[in-house]
Design a protein around this motif. Structure first.
Motif, short mmCIF file in Angstrom:
data_model
loop_
_atom_site.label_atom_id
_atom_site.label_comp_id
_atom_site.label_asym_id
_atom_site.label_seq_id
_atom_site.Cartn_x
_atom_site.Cartn_y
_atom_site.Cartn_z
N GLN A 126 0.83 -1.20 0.00
CA GLN A 126 0.00 0.00 0.00
C GLN A 126 0.86 1.25 0.00
O GLN A 126 0.55 2.23 -0.69
N VAL A 127 1.94 1.25 0.76
CA VAL A 127 2.84 2.40 0.78
C VAL A 127 3.49 2.57 -0.59
O VAL A 127 3.59 3.68 -1.12
N GLY A 128 3.91 1.47 -1.20
CA GLY A 128 4.49 1.53 -2.54
C GLY A 128 3.51 2.07 -3.56
O GLY A 128 3.87 2.88 -4.43
N ALA A 129 2.25 1.67 -3.45
CA ALA A 129 1.23 2.19 -4.36
C ALA A 129 0.99 3.67 -4.14
O ALA A 129 0.80 4.43 -5.09
N VAL A 133 1.60 6.81 -7.04
CA VAL A 133 0.64 7.81 -7.53
C VAL A 133 0.98 9.21 -7.05
O VAL A 133 0.22 10.15 -7.25
N GLY A 134 2.13 9.37 -6.38
CA GLY A 134 2.58 10.71 -5.98
C GLY A 134 2.01 11.18 -4.66
O GLY A 134 2.04 12.38 -4.37
N SER A 135 1.52 10.29 -3.85
CA SER A 135 0.96 10.68 -2.56
C SER A 135 2.08 11.14 -1.62
O SER A 135 3.19 10.58 -1.65
N PRO A 136 1.83 12.13 -0.80
CA PRO A 136 2.88 12.62 0.11
C PRO A 136 3.02 11.79 1.39
O PRO A 136 3.59 12.26 2.35
N ILE A 137 2.50 10.58 1.41
CA ILE A 137 2.57 9.74 2.61
C ILE A 137 4.02 9.52 3.01
O ILE A 137 4.88 9.21 2.21
N GLY A 138 4.30 9.71 4.25
CA GLY A 138 5.64 9.49 4.77
C GLY A 138 6.63 10.60 4.47
O GLY A 138 7.77 10.53 4.85
#
Length: 140
Positions: A126-129, A133-138
């Motif tokens: 999920q983190v890799g996905a 998609v360019g999410s700023p997670i982490g």
């Protein structure tokens, strides 16, 4: 067709219903017992307590590597080992009902043990996905 005795079905119906009830009870018990055991096993495998996680991982890997026919060897060998260890004249009798429960719970447990590995990879995937998609997670 006129010489078939369909009355035998009516006479056998109580026995058939008892067999159906036993089959449903056995299936539900095995599904519930195996799912509970498999879930506890998955939680142990994902534990931060290393000895518990290693023991659970070893058990899961052992179950994955052993074919179902290996269960039969275990099932027939353990009573003989108990007999030899205790010095008994005969191996302990397990009985048909207990045998059925053990067999079905072991098969359900095997399915649950195989499903705990994808659970440990789900978060990383999920983190890799999210990164893909360019999410700023982490990225704080």
């Amino acid at each position: 067709m006129g010489d078939l005795d369909f009355d035998v079905i009516g006479r056998s119906l109580p026995y058939l219903m008892k067999g159906l009830q036993y089959t449903v009870q056995l299936t539900l018990t095995a599904a519930l017992g195996g799912t509970v055991f498999g879930t506890l096993l998955a939680m142990a495998r994902l534990s931060s307590f290393k000895p518990l996680a290693l023991a659970a991982a070893g058990y899961v890997n052992l179950m994955r590597s052993c074919p179902v026919a290996g269960d039969l060897w275990f099932y027939f060998l353990v009573p003989v080992l108990i007999q030899n260890a205790m010095g008994w004249e005969r191996p302990p009798q397990i009985g048909a009902e207990r045998s059925a429960y053990i067999t079905f719970i072991m098969s359900r447990r095997r399915i649950s043990a195989k499903s705990c590995a994808p659970a440990s990879r789900a978060f990383r995937a999920q983190v890799g996905a999210a990164y893909a998609v360019g999410s700023p997670i982490g990225r704080r």
